[in-house]
Design a protein around this motif. Sequence first.
Motif, PDB file in Angstrom:
ATOM      1  N   PHE A  45       0.824  -1.207   0.000  1.00  9.99           N
ATOM      2  CA  PHE A  45       0.000   0.000   0.000  1.00  9.99           C
ATOM      3  C   PHE A  45       0.859   1.258   0.000  1.00  9.99           C
ATOM      4  N   GLU A  46       0.346   2.297  -0.653  1.00  6.86           N
ATOM      5  CA  GLU A  46       0.897   3.640  -0.477  1.00  6.86           C
ATOM      6  C   GLU A  46       0.384   4.188   0.852  1.00  6.86           C
ATOM      7  N   ILE A  47       1.194   4.981   1.520  1.00  5.18           N
ATOM      8  CA  ILE A  47       0.797   5.589   2.792  1.00  5.18           C
ATOM      9  C   ILE A  47       0.623   7.092   2.589  1.00  5.18           C
ATOM     10  N   GLU A  48      -0.499   7.626   3.064  1.00  2.82           N
ATOM     11  CA  GLU A  48      -0.790   9.048   2.866  1.00  2.82           C
ATOM     12  C   GLU A  48       0.062   9.943   3.772  1.00  2.82           C
ATOM     13  N   GLU A  49       0.226   9.541   5.025  1.00  2.00           N
ATOM     14  CA  GLU A  49       0.979  10.367   5.957  1.00  2.00           C
ATOM     15  C   GLU A  49       1.829   9.499   6.881  1.00  2.00           C
ATOM     16  N   VAL A  50       3.101   9.797   6.961  1.00  3.52           N
ATOM     17  CA  VAL A  50       3.989   9.175   7.928  1.00  3.52           C
ATOM     18  C   VAL A  50       5.007  10.225   8.342  1.00  3.52           C
ATOM     19  N   GLY A  51       5.306  10.291   9.633  1.00  8.38           N
ATOM     20  CA  GLY A  51       6.229  11.344  10.067  1.00  8.38           C
ATOM     21  C   GLY A  51       6.427  11.352  11.566  1.00  8.38           C
ATOM     22  N   ILE A  52       6.481  12.554  12.139  1.00  9.73           N
ATOM     23  CA  ILE A  52       6.746  12.703  13.570  1.00  9.73           C
ATOM     24  C   ILE A  52       5.740  13.674  14.185  1.00  9.73           C
ATOM     25  N   LYS A  53       5.503  13.520  15.480  1.00  8.41           N
ATOM     26  CA  LYS A  53       4.649  14.423  16.251  1.00  8.41           C
ATOM     27  C   LYS A  53       5.398  14.899  17.486  1.00  8.41           C
ATOM     28  N   ASN A  54       4.883  15.969  18.067  1.00 10.65           N
ATOM     29  CA  ASN A  54       5.409  16.503  19.337  1.00 10.65           C
ATOM     30  C   ASN A  54       6.880  16.895  19.245  1.00 10.65           C
ATOM     31  N   LEU A  55       7.263  17.493  18.118  1.00  7.74           N
ATOM     32  CA  LEU A  55       8.593  18.091  18.009  1.00  7.74           C
ATOM     33  C   LEU A  55       8.505  19.524  18.536  1.00  7.74           C
ATOM     34  N   VAL A  56       9.187  19.795  19.633  1.00 10.53           N
ATOM     35  CA  VAL A  56       9.177  21.136  20.231  1.00 10.53           C
ATOM     36  C   VAL A  56      10.393  21.899  19.718  1.00 10.53           C
ATOM     37  N   TYR A  57      10.142  23.065  19.132  1.00 12.24           N
ATOM     38  CA  TYR A  57      11.212  23.846  18.503  1.00 12.24           C
ATOM     39  C   TYR A  57      10.916  25.329  18.678  1.00 12.24           C
ATOM     40  N   PRO A  58      11.940  26.179  18.779  1.00 13.72           N
ATOM     41  CA  PRO A  58      11.684  27.614  18.881  1.00 13.72           C
ATOM     42  C   PRO A  58      11.020  28.140  17.609  1.00 13.72           C
ATOM     43  N   VAL A  59      10.038  29.020  17.798  1.00 16.32           N
ATOM     44  CA  VAL A  59       9.349  29.639  16.666  1.00 16.32           C
ATOM     45  C   VAL A  59       9.233  31.137  16.907  1.00 16.32           C
ATOM     46  N   TYR A  96      15.885  27.397  10.118  1.00 16.32           N
ATOM     47  CA  TYR A  96      15.959  27.938  11.480  1.00 16.32           C
ATOM     48  C   TYR A  96      16.813  29.196  11.494  1.00 16.32           C
ATOM     49  N   ASN A  97      16.246  30.273  12.007  1.00 18.12           N
ATOM     50  CA  ASN A  97      16.975  31.527  12.167  1.00 18.12           C
ATOM     51  C   ASN A  97      16.463  32.200  13.435  1.00 18.12           C
ATOM     52  N   ASN A  98      17.035  31.786  14.560  1.00 19.94           N
ATOM     53  CA  ASN A  98      16.564  32.236  15.870  1.00 19.94           C
ATOM     54  C   ASN A  98      15.102  31.851  16.084  1.00 19.94           C
ATOM     55  N   GLY A  99      14.659  30.808  15.389  1.00 20.04           N
ATOM     56  CA  GLY A  99      13.278  30.356  15.464  1.00 20.04           C
ATOM     57  C   GLY A  99      12.733  30.116  14.067  1.00 20.04           C
ATOM     58  N   ILE A 100      11.745  29.248  13.951  1.00 18.26           N
ATOM     59  CA  ILE A 100      11.047  29.026  12.692  1.00 18.26           C
ATOM     60  C   ILE A 100       9.919  30.051  12.604  1.00 18.26           C
ATOM     61  N   GLU A 101       9.893  30.833  11.535  1.00 17.56           N
ATOM     62  CA  GLU A 101       8.849  31.841  11.390  1.00 17.56           C
ATOM     63  C   GLU A 101       7.502  31.175  11.160  1.00 17.56           C
ATOM     64  N   LEU A 102       6.499  31.584  11.957  1.00 17.24           N
ATOM     65  CA  LEU A 102       5.163  31.044  11.780  1.00 17.24           C
ATOM     66  C   LEU A 102       4.333  31.996  10.924  1.00 17.24           C
ATOM     67  N   ASN A 103       4.509  31.841   9.623  1.00 16.34           N
ATOM     68  CA  ASN A 103       3.621  32.450   8.644  1.00 16.34           C
ATOM     69  C   ASN A 103       3.554  31.480   7.469  1.00 16.34           C
ATOM     70  N   ASP A 126       1.491  20.637  11.084  1.00 13.45           N
ATOM     71  CA  ASP A 126       0.673  21.406  12.019  1.00 13.45           C
ATOM     72  C   ASP A 126       1.606  21.879  13.113  1.00 13.45           C
ATOM     73  N   VAL A 127       1.468  23.134  13.507  1.00 18.24           N
ATOM     74  CA  VAL A 127       2.319  23.664  14.562  1.00 18.24           C
ATOM     75  C   VAL A 127       1.498  24.582  15.453  1.00 18.24           C
ATOM     76  N   SER A 128       1.591  24.342  16.764  1.00 20.59           N
ATOM     77  CA  SER A 128       0.859  25.125  17.756  1.00 20.59           C
ATOM     78  C   SER A 128       1.833  25.947  18.586  1.00 20.59           C
ATOM     79  N   ALA A 129       1.405  27.166  18.950  1.00 26.92           N
ATOM     80  CA  ALA A 129       2.269  28.041  19.750  1.00 26.92           C
ATOM     81  C   ALA A 129       1.418  29.098  20.437  1.00 26.92           C
ATOM     82  N   LYS A 130       2.034  29.798  21.377  1.00 26.62           N
ATOM     83  CA  LYS A 130       1.418  30.968  21.982  1.00 26.62           C
ATOM     84  C   LYS A 130       1.657  32.176  21.072  1.00 26.62           C
ATOM     85  N   TRP A 131       0.608  32.922  20.809  1.00 26.73           N
ATOM     86  CA  TRP A 131       0.713  34.167  20.044  1.00 26.73           C
ATOM     87  C   TRP A 131       0.588  35.320  21.042  1.00 26.73           C
TER      88      TRP A 131
END
Length: 292
Positions: A45-59, A96-103, A126-131
């Motif tokens: 089978f082909e797989i639609e999504e495979v990867g990682i979750k809960n990677l915490v990184y500066p943004v 990465y440049n002092n954080g990943i820009e969230l736009n 998908d990435v979640s953060a405090k704004w």
Amino acid sequence: MTEFDLSTREGRWKHFGSVDPIEGTKPTEKENMKDLQSTHKDFLFEIEEVGIKNLVYPVLVDRFQTAGNFSFSTSLNQDEKGINMSRILESVEKHYNNGIELNFDALYQLLRSLQVSMAQNAAGLDVSAKWFFDRYSPVTQIKAVGYADVTYGLAIDKDDVTRKEITIQAAVTTLCPCSKEISEYSAHNQRGIITVKAFLNKDVDLIGDYKEVILDAMEANASSMLYPILKRPDEKSVTEHAYENPRFVEDLIRLIAADLVGFEWLDGFEIECRNEESIHQHDAFAKLKYHK
């Protein structure tokens, strides 16, 4: 029983059960190690999504640096056994440049890098953060930092964007219309948690202050927004404003929807308001979905 030199770290380790490494027989150089993930044959089978979750990184969200919680995925062809997950982190580091820009522009370029390094057609995140943002008290105009929670969602297939969405969650004050109606004086109020998931039109240019516009629709339609700092004149204004604008959870999501439905850069939205009831042991909630 063997005696160890407890004055040394190595001696103390062995005293607590550590042993010396064995003489191994498998290769230690990367080029000589077998790469199981790169095996090619029919894997059913082909797989639609495979990867990682809960990677915490500066943004970076606007001008503030904070912590982002990422989920990354790519597609996987039927003739490939697995993905090389280390390449996901390598792709992140390239941007990465002092954080990943969230736009969305920056996140699109990150996904394109991931797509290339993984040699796959589809990629998503998908990435979640405090704004964080400046907020002024309503009367004394004292500035402090307020916040809401944001989640960016983006997916691509080859050159095309297949998913583009933002979720904003913020707390407000809701004052009970029923309590106000039946009571001789006062009315109970509580903290309402509003969540808006906005599906962005992929073919229309996104306005620059889209987050502020969505947040305004959420907060302005509540009984009152919340503030980091309130002096007495501010507190008087906030409590009276809430009393003048009673809201059920049903009222609130309908009013928010009435604002959002007119935005041409939205394809649709989901809204939920959950009240942490102040006179009940349970919460109250209402939810609404709309697609153009």
